[in-house]
Design a protein around this motif. Sequence first.
Motif, short mmCIF file in Angstrom:
data_model
loop_
_atom_site.label_atom_id
_atom_site.label_comp_id
_atom_site.label_asym_id
_atom_site.label_seq_id
_atom_site.Cartn_x
_atom_site.Cartn_y
_atom_site.Cartn_z
N GLN A 3 1.08 -1.38 0.10
CA GLN A 3 0.10 -0.10 0.14
C GLN A 3 1.01 1.08 0.08
OE1 GLN A 3 -3.35 -0.31 -0.34
NE2 GLN A 3 -3.10 1.84 -1.00
N ALA A 4 2.04 1.24 0.60
CA ALA A 4 2.93 2.29 0.70
C ALA A 4 3.29 2.90 -0.50
CB ALA A 4 3.66 2.22 1.70
N ARG A 5 3.81 1.65 -1.32
CA ARG A 5 4.56 1.77 -2.75
C ARG A 5 3.36 2.50 -3.56
NH1 ARG A 5 3.40 -1.18 -6.77
NH2 ARG A 5 2.73 -3.17 -5.85
N LYS A 6 2.30 1.70 -3.46
CA LYS A 6 0.95 2.40 -4.41
C LYS A 6 0.53 3.78 -4.02
CE LYS A 6 -1.02 -2.24 -5.46
NZ LYS A 6 -2.30 -2.93 -5.22
N ASP A 7 0.73 3.97 -2.79
CA ASP A 7 0.36 5.41 -2.39
C ASP A 7 1.47 6.37 -2.88
OD1 ASP A 7 -1.91 4.37 -1.07
OD2 ASP A 7 -1.02 4.51 1.03
N ALA A 8 2.65 5.86 -3.03
CA ALA A 8 3.64 6.64 -3.59
C ALA A 8 3.72 6.79 -5.17
CB ALA A 8 5.20 6.33 -3.13
N GLY A 9 2.57 5.90 -5.86
CA GLY A 9 2.28 6.03 -7.21
C GLY A 9 3.38 5.30 -7.85
N LEU A 10 4.05 4.46 -7.25
CA LEU A 10 5.19 3.59 -7.80
C LEU A 10 4.89 2.18 -8.29
CD1 LEU A 10 7.88 4.50 -5.61
CD2 LEU A 10 7.67 5.22 -7.78
N THR A 11 5.15 1.72 -9.24
CA THR A 11 4.99 0.10 -9.64
C THR A 11 6.20 -0.42 -9.07
OG1 THR A 11 6.32 0.48 -12.01
CG2 THR A 11 4.09 0.86 -11.96
N ARG A 46 12.10 4.92 3.02
CA ARG A 46 12.67 6.24 2.30
C ARG A 46 12.00 6.33 1.15
NH1 ARG A 46 16.16 8.30 -0.56
NH2 ARG A 46 17.15 6.54 -1.02
N LEU A 47 12.19 5.30 0.09
CA LEU A 47 11.73 5.65 -1.26
C LEU A 47 10.29 5.70 -1.67
CD1 LEU A 47 14.52 3.23 -2.75
CD2 LEU A 47 14.51 5.56 -3.08
N VAL A 48 9.56 5.31 -0.82
CA VAL A 48 7.95 5.46 -0.89
C VAL A 48 7.54 6.46 -0.02
CG1 VAL A 48 7.72 2.91 -1.78
CG2 VAL A 48 7.35 3.40 0.80
N GLY A 49 8.25 7.07 0.87
CA GLY A 49 7.90 8.16 1.69
C GLY A 49 7.05 7.78 2.79
N ALA A 50 7.20 6.46 3.36
CA ALA A 50 6.47 6.13 4.37
C ALA A 50 7.23 5.93 5.94
CB ALA A 50 6.08 4.53 4.25
N ASP A 51 6.59 6.52 6.81
CA ASP A 51 7.33 6.42 8.03
C ASP A 51 7.31 4.95 8.47
OD1 ASP A 51 7.50 6.39 11.02
OD2 ASP A 51 6.63 8.33 11.17
N PRO A 52 8.52 4.59 8.94
CA PRO A 52 8.84 3.21 9.19
C PRO A 52 8.00 2.72 10.48
CG PRO A 52 10.98 4.12 8.99
CD PRO A 52 9.81 5.26 8.66
N HIS A 53 7.80 3.61 11.42
CA HIS A 53 7.02 3.33 12.55
C HIS A 53 5.62 3.12 12.22
CE1 HIS A 53 10.41 5.88 14.26
NE2 HIS A 53 10.54 4.91 15.12
N ASN A 54 5.16 3.73 11.20
CA ASN A 54 3.68 3.42 10.85
C ASN A 54 3.54 2.22 10.30
OD1 ASN A 54 2.86 5.98 11.97
ND2 ASN A 54 2.97 7.08 10.28
#
Length: 65
Positions: A3-11, A46-54
């Motif tokens: 979901q984090a990857r998809k939220d970042a708009g990345l394939t 970092r690459l997908v802009g997700a907080d590791p804690h979350n």
Amino acid sequence: MVQARKDAGLTQQQLADKLGRPQSFVSKTENGERRIDVVEFLELCRLVGADPHNVLRRIEPSGSR
């Protein structure tokens, strides 16, 4: 992480390119076929802009605290 990857708009391929890894690395990681270490996890976040804690909170089994 999916979901984090998809939220970042990345394939998967785009994320793999950013990591310098094959697309199968991302696929196997997302499907649980491959485990990653902490450094790889932090880089993925970092690459997908997700907080590791979350991310960890979302995957932690309920009741394990």
